[in-house]
Design an enzyme around this catalytic site. Sequence first.
Site, mmCIF file in Angstrom:
data_model
loop_
_atom_site.group_PDB
_atom_site.id
_atom_site.type_symbol
_atom_site.label_atom_id
_atom_site.label_comp_id
_atom_site.label_asym_id
_atom_site.label_seq_id
_atom_site.Cartn_x
_atom_site.Cartn_y
_atom_site.Cartn_z
ATOM 1 N N ASN A 12 -2.997 11.786 -25.714
ATOM 2 C CA ASN A 12 -1.939 10.813 -25.410
ATOM 3 C C ASN A 12 -2.426 9.819 -24.376
ATOM 4 O O ASN A 12 -3.222 10.184 -23.504
ATOM 5 C CB ASN A 12 -0.717 11.499 -24.761
ATOM 6 C CG ASN A 12 -0.024 12.481 -25.682
ATOM 7 O OD1 ASN A 12 -0.030 12.310 -26.893
ATOM 8 N ND2 ASN A 12 0.577 13.495 -25.101
ATOM 9 N N LYS A 41 -2.047 17.173 -23.741
ATOM 10 C CA LYS A 41 -2.434 18.521 -23.311
ATOM 11 C C LYS A 41 -3.779 18.950 -23.896
ATOM 12 O O LYS A 41 -4.605 19.563 -23.218
ATOM 13 C CB LYS A 41 -1.342 19.526 -23.669
ATOM 14 C CG LYS A 41 -0.057 19.271 -22.881
ATOM 15 C CD LYS A 41 1.012 20.275 -23.159
ATOM 16 C CE LYS A 41 2.371 19.788 -22.658
ATOM 17 N NZ LYS A 41 2.403 19.418 -21.248
ATOM 18 N N GLY A 42 -4.018 18.603 -25.173
ATOM 19 C CA GLY A 42 -5.283 18.982 -25.783
ATOM 20 C C GLY A 42 -6.466 18.315 -25.098
ATOM 21 O O GLY A 42 -7.412 18.977 -24.656
ATOM 22 N N ALA A 43 -6.401 16.996 -24.996
ATOM 23 C CA ALA A 43 -7.521 16.258 -24.400
ATOM 24 C C ALA A 43 -7.703 16.633 -22.926
ATOM 25 O O ALA A 43 -8.829 16.728 -22.431
ATOM 26 C CB ALA A 43 -7.290 14.759 -24.552
ATOM 27 N N ASN A 185 3.594 28.600 -18.871
ATOM 28 C CA ASN A 185 4.019 28.451 -17.477
ATOM 29 C C ASN A 185 5.393 29.104 -17.330
ATOM 30 O O ASN A 185 5.888 29.759 -18.264
ATOM 31 C CB ASN A 185 3.993 26.976 -17.044
ATOM 32 C CG ASN A 185 5.064 26.135 -17.732
ATOM 33 O OD1 ASN A 185 5.969 26.672 -18.379
ATOM 34 N ND2 ASN A 185 4.964 24.830 -17.601
ATOM 35 N N ALA A 251 -0.651 17.844 -15.486
ATOM 36 C CA ALA A 251 -1.911 18.437 -15.978
ATOM 37 C C ALA A 251 -2.410 19.605 -15.125
ATOM 38 O O ALA A 251 -3.538 20.077 -15.344
ATOM 39 C CB ALA A 251 -3.017 17.392 -16.140
ATOM 40 N N GLY A 253 -1.333 22.645 -15.298
ATOM 41 C CA GLY A 253 -1.487 23.745 -16.264
ATOM 42 C C GLY A 253 -2.722 23.542 -17.136
ATOM 43 O O GLY A 253 -3.431 24.491 -17.462
ATOM 44 N N ASP A 254 -2.983 22.299 -17.511
ATOM 45 C CA ASP A 254 -4.166 22.007 -18.329
ATOM 46 C C ASP A 254 -5.447 22.295 -17.541
ATOM 47 O O ASP A 254 -6.433 22.792 -18.098
ATOM 48 C CB ASP A 254 -4.150 20.546 -18.788
ATOM 49 C CG ASP A 254 -2.909 20.218 -19.608
ATOM 50 O OD1 ASP A 254 -2.419 21.117 -20.326
ATOM 51 O OD2 ASP A 254 -2.420 19.081 -19.518
ATOM 52 N N ALA A 284 -6.205 19.890 -9.006
ATOM 53 C CA ALA A 284 -5.587 18.847 -9.842
ATOM 54 C C ALA A 284 -4.277 18.328 -9.240
ATOM 55 O O ALA A 284 -3.977 17.137 -9.358
ATOM 56 C CB ALA A 284 -5.349 19.382 -11.249
ATOM 57 N N GLY A 289 -2.291 11.641 -11.702
ATOM 58 C CA GLY A 289 -2.657 11.457 -13.102
ATOM 59 C C GLY A 289 -3.086 12.739 -13.783
ATOM 60 O O GLY A 289 -3.172 13.808 -13.161
ATOM 61 N N SER A 293 -7.240 13.603 -12.591
ATOM 62 C CA SER A 293 -7.073 14.590 -11.510
ATOM 63 C C SER A 293 -7.949 15.828 -11.687
ATOM 64 O O SER A 293 -7.970 16.703 -10.824
ATOM 65 C CB SER A 293 -5.604 15.032 -11.445
ATOM 66 O OG SER A 293 -5.290 15.877 -12.545
HETATM 67 O O1 RIB Z 1 0.243 18.533 -19.526
HETATM 68 C C1 RIB Z 1 0.306 17.181 -19.141
HETATM 69 C C2 RIB Z 1 0.324 16.300 -20.341
HETATM 70 O O2 RIB Z 1 1.525 16.499 -21.051
HETATM 71 C C3 RIB Z 1 0.288 14.825 -20.063
HETATM 72 O O3 RIB Z 1 -1.012 14.325 -19.923
HETATM 73 C C4 RIB Z 1 1.059 14.228 -21.222
HETATM 74 O O4 RIB Z 1 0.287 13.466 -22.078
HETATM 75 C C5 RIB Z 1 1.703 15.413 -21.932
HETATM 76 O O5 RIB Z 1 1.032 15.743 -23.076
#
Ligand code: RIB
Length: 316
Positions: A12, A41-43, A185, A251, A253-254, A284, A289, A293
């Site tokens: 996204n 979330k994937g990227a 989460n 992000a 969690g990512d 992060a 961002g 981050s």
């Molecule tokens: O986990 C954060 C992400 O959730 C953001 O980057 C946004 O694009 C949504 O997918």
Amino acid sequence: MTARITVIGSLNMDLVTNAAKIPAPGETVIGGDLHTVPGGKGANQAVAAAKLGADVSMVGRVGNDIFAQQLLDNLTAVHVNHHHVIHDKEAASGVALIVVDAAGQNSIVVAPGANGRLTPADIDAAAEAIKTADLILLQLEIPLETVLRAAQLARQHGTKVILNPAPAQPLPPELLALVDILIPNESETATLAGLPVGSPAEIEAAAAKLRQSGVGTVILTLGERGALLAREEETVQFAPFIPVQVVDTTAAGDAFIGGFAAALAEGKSVTEAIPWGNAAGSLAVARRGAQTSLPARAEVGKVLAGASPEQLQGVA
Ligand code: RIB
């Protein structure tokens, strides 16, 4: 050993502004400047793992607009292979509308665009990237049938499956049966388990309920309360790493999942890998961002070097 990770998920462009508060329904608030930040979330998870040294491939779709190339360039910058990211001429790229409040908490609405058009056939076309990976990372910003196909292929080829059930939605038992490690989460846990997650006892009960759905290992990411590992042989609470200052939780969690996955794929145990996730998440939230981050390996290493036993091994 180089860790090979394939991420099947969303890309996204995040359109972000800061505001004193997140508006209530019907309310308008004046925010700060608008920032465009690569996300999804994937990227995000792909970039997080790559920055920690993993060899990462991304499977997904971007659209027919100016965001597409920017999203791909950001992957290229950290050496994420995007050979299996399809350029969809019929759709817009995914966009997330994000407001971050004064406490760093966010509210996000995702317009999925091309992400919503990633098909099981696209996964079959990328089968090699799934077969040859140590593990795959899945989230729920692409169609559920596509998530399921990726998990099926991974299981068929002995590749470990990690599912981050975000954003939360009811999950079919046939998908859960293919998941090796589930990482929700707090709010996703409450939704999936249908239980509150206020007290430590409630959190443990919710984790146990999720395990009853057939997933062997559940890791709950609990923000400022750290993380909880629940599996057959043990339940372990890991203390958090306290960030210098929370400026933006987007992000976080990512970052946890990318950090955890990179450590696991390079041969660390689940308990050894969780502090990598916690450390990455704490770094992060101290920056603005999503992909902007995510920390480098040396930064995570520095945080881990100063860690306590409760942060490194947890408390059973
Ligand atoms: O986990 C954060 C992400 O959730 C953001 O980057 C946004 O694009 C949504 O997918």
